[in-house]
Motif scaffolding. Structure first.
Motif, PDB file in Angstrom:
ATOM      1  N   ALA A   1       2.553   0.952   6.827  1.00 54.61           N
ATOM      2  CA  ALA A   1       1.729   1.085   5.910  1.00 54.61           C
ATOM      3  C   ALA A   1       0.437   1.009   6.393  1.00 54.61           C
ATOM      4  CB  ALA A   1       2.840  -0.580   5.189  1.00 54.61           C
ATOM      5  N   ALA A   2       0.560   0.218   7.008  1.00 56.05           N
ATOM      6  CA  ALA A   2      -1.161  -0.173   7.977  1.00 56.05           C
ATOM      7  C   ALA A   2      -1.366   1.369   8.458  1.00 56.05           C
ATOM      8  CB  ALA A   2      -0.808  -0.910   9.198  1.00 56.05           C
ATOM      9  N   LEU A   3      -0.214   2.195   9.342  1.00 56.94           N
ATOM     10  CA  LEU A   3      -1.509   3.501   9.834  1.00 56.94           C
ATOM     11  C   LEU A   3      -1.778   4.582   8.526  1.00 56.94           C
ATOM     12  CD1 LEU A   3       1.557   4.001  12.350  1.00 56.94           C
ATOM     13  CD2 LEU A   3      -1.085   4.301  12.472  1.00 56.94           C
TER      14      LEU A   3
ATOM     15  N   SER B   1       5.904  -4.502  -2.317  1.00 57.73           N
ATOM     16  CA  SER B   1       4.551  -5.513  -1.892  1.00 57.73           C
ATOM     17  C   SER B   1       3.877  -5.474  -0.638  1.00 57.73           C
ATOM     18  CB  SER B   1       5.629  -7.136  -0.925  1.00 57.73           C
ATOM     19  OG  SER B   1       6.177  -6.957  -0.715  1.00 57.73           O
ATOM     20  N   ILE B   2       3.931  -5.023   0.093  1.00 60.31           N
ATOM     21  CA  ILE B   2       3.441  -4.458   1.748  1.00 60.31           C
ATOM     22  C   ILE B   2       2.816  -3.393   1.370  1.00 60.31           C
ATOM     23  CG2 ILE B   2       5.100  -2.776   2.734  1.00 60.31           C
ATOM     24  CD1 ILE B   2       2.509  -5.316   4.960  1.00 60.31           C
ATOM     25  N   THR B   3       3.203  -2.446   0.731  1.00 57.89           N
ATOM     26  CA  THR B   3       2.108  -1.320   0.401  1.00 57.89           C
ATOM     27  C   THR B   3       0.881  -1.830  -0.162  1.00 57.89           C
ATOM     28  OG1 THR B   3       3.570   0.291   0.529  1.00 57.89           O
ATOM     29  CG2 THR B   3       1.884   1.031  -0.549  1.00 57.89           C
TER      30      THR B   3
ATOM     31  N   GLY C   1      -6.063  -1.911  16.384  1.00 61.85           N
ATOM     32  CA  GLY C   1      -5.877  -0.447  16.419  1.00 61.85           C
ATOM     33  C   GLY C   1      -6.199   0.499  14.961  1.00 61.85           C
ATOM     34  N   VAL C   2      -5.647  -0.671  13.749  1.00 61.76           N
ATOM     35  CA  VAL C   2      -6.157   0.114  13.170  1.00 61.76           C
ATOM     36  C   VAL C   2      -7.313  -0.538  12.109  1.00 61.76           C
ATOM     37  CG1 VAL C   2      -3.767   0.479  12.358  1.00 61.76           C
ATOM     38  CG2 VAL C   2      -4.833  -1.958  11.973  1.00 61.76           C
TER      39      VAL C   2
ATOM     40  N   ALA D   1      11.675   4.347   2.893  1.00 58.20           N
ATOM     41  CA  ALA D   1      10.940   3.152   1.966  1.00 58.20           C
ATOM     42  C   ALA D   1      10.245   2.906   0.969  1.00 58.20           C
ATOM     43  CB  ALA D   1      12.183   1.644   2.911  1.00 58.20           C
ATOM     44  N   LEU D   2       8.834   3.375   2.456  1.00 61.25           N
ATOM     45  CA  LEU D   2       7.414   3.359   1.494  1.00 61.25           C
ATOM     46  C   LEU D   2       7.647   4.694   0.734  1.00 61.25           C
ATOM     47  CD1 LEU D   2       5.769   2.796   4.702  1.00 61.25           C
ATOM     48  CD2 LEU D   2       6.183   1.132   3.063  1.00 61.25           C
ATOM     49  N   ARG D   3       8.527   5.620   0.699  1.00 60.01           N
ATOM     50  CA  ARG D   3       8.205   6.352  -0.310  1.00 60.01           C
ATOM     51  C   ARG D   3       8.887   6.056  -1.748  1.00 60.01           C
ATOM     52  NH1 ARG D   3       9.098  10.080   4.326  1.00 60.01           N
ATOM     53  NH2 ARG D   3      11.062   9.784   3.872  1.00 60.01           N
ATOM     54  N   GLN D   4      10.118   6.006  -1.190  1.00 61.48           N
ATOM     55  CA  GLN D   4      10.892   5.289  -2.680  1.00 61.48           C
ATOM     56  C   GLN D   4      10.786   4.034  -3.080  1.00 61.48           C
ATOM     57  OE1 GLN D   4      14.842   5.234  -1.097  1.00 61.48           O
ATOM     58  NE2 GLN D   4      14.958   7.721  -0.551  1.00 61.48           N
TER      59      GLN D   4
END
Length: 340
Positions: free
Chosen positions: A111-113, A83-85, A291-292, A75-78
């Motif tokens: 998304a955080a990583l 909104s989260i990105t 940790g981020v 989903a993040l790639r597509q």
């Protein structure tokens, strides 16, 4: 140096009740907190919901959203404009100090990583959440509660350090007592990972490790931080939330019974409200992804406005207390005795 007015990027499209409940919670946060809110999402829907509300929030457009049933990385790639990105990029680019989302937990973590990376010295970020204990005004930080299903001993050692630092700088506990969730108190109990993790924790001079914590002891008040893998932690967290709702419902059902109850309940209304507040997960709002290199708060997918408000408050407090800076400073001193 702490930021005077923390800038919180709020993913308005994440969650089962988004964007309506997210916007309502953000409006309350704007009114009651000393923070600047950057509301990320579909501009048309956000403008429609804000309507005649007077607000100082900055609207950041994001035309896409990631659903709860979607595979996170795909989903993040597509959906590069999800909104989260967009919200996470605001933190990456220094335009926000923290991000909050009640959306897909896996997508928020991914998304955080992808956008923020990991703190040096940390192999796996962990999700930490505060649970009430038997002692009034005391909570216990449980981590990990879902970021890492399988853990190596060194991960648990790192979780303990991050949890201890957070407890010191945000909760004000000078020397947090750290426990390892296990099936017995003895150092030899548990599986191979638990036994080896016990050894690392006992040898770590940066934490006050007090031994194994059995399930019944997690909320006893004897520990400030309890570490475990994300599989067990997530089950324990959801059981605790469900059991808390059972207790509240039992009180509602049983206390009014009989003439004694009819007379006594009005007198106990304030006490019952305080019981609900101690048990209600909405009072905590969300969980920190530790940790981020950025403050990231993950909310329940079912979050309503009160949870959203409390999660934004948690994010603002983490920024003001310099959680990430403290983690960066102290995690860097972690020795390699954990076998990395």
């Amino acid at each position: 140096m702490a930021v005077k007015r923390p800038r919180i990027a709020v993913d308005a499209m994440g969650g089962d009740h988004a964007p309506e409940e997210i916007v309502t919670g953000a409006l309350r946060a704007q009114a009651e907190l000393t923070a600047d809110i950057l509301l990320v999402g579909d501009p048309e829907r956000l403008h429609s919901l804000l309507g005649a509300h007077q607000h100082r929030m900055t609207l950041v457009p994001a035309q896409e959203a990631i659903g709860m049933s979607e595979e996170p990385l795909t989903a993040l790639r597509q959906k590069p404009d999800a909104s989260i990105t967009v919200a996470m990029n605001l933190v990456r680019d220094g335009q926000a100090d923290a991000v909050y989302s009640a959306g897909h937990t896996g997508a928020v973590m991914a998304a955080a990583l992808l956008q923020l990376g990991r703190l040096p010295g940390i192999d796996r970020p962990a999700i930490g959440v505060s649970l009430p204990t038997l002692l009034p005004d005391k909570s216990v930080l449980l981590l990990d509660v879902g970021a890492n299903v399988d853990c190596r001993p060194k991960f648990l050692n790192q979780f303990a350090l991050m949890g201890s630092i957070y407890s010191q700088c945000v909760l004000g506990i000078p020397s947090p007592k750290v426990g390892l969730l296990n099936i017995g108190e003895e150092a030899c109990k548990g599986n191979d990972v638990s036994v080896r993790a016990y050894q690392l924790l006992a040898q770590n001079p940066q934490i006050e490790f007090v031994g194994n914590a059995e399930g019944r002891d997690v909320i006893s008040g004897a520990y400030d931080v309890v570490v475990c893998d994300g599989f067990v932690g997530n089950i324990l967290l959801k059981f605790a939330e469900g059991f808390g709702r059972v207790i509240v419902q039992l009180l509602r059902d049983e206390l009014p019974r009989g003439w004694q109850g009819q007379l006594g309940v009005p007198l106990l209304r304030g006490n019952l409200r305080r019981v609900k507040q101690r048990l209600d997960d909405a009072e905590h709002g969300g969980a920190l992804l530790l940790g981020v290199p950025g403050v990231c708060v993950i909310g329940h997918g079912s979050s309503h406005a009160p949870s959203v408000f409390n999660a934004i408050r948690l994010a603002a407090e983490a920024v003001e207390q310099g959680v990430v800076q403290r983690l960066q400073e102290q995690v860097g001193a972690l020795t390699r005795r954990d076998g990395r």
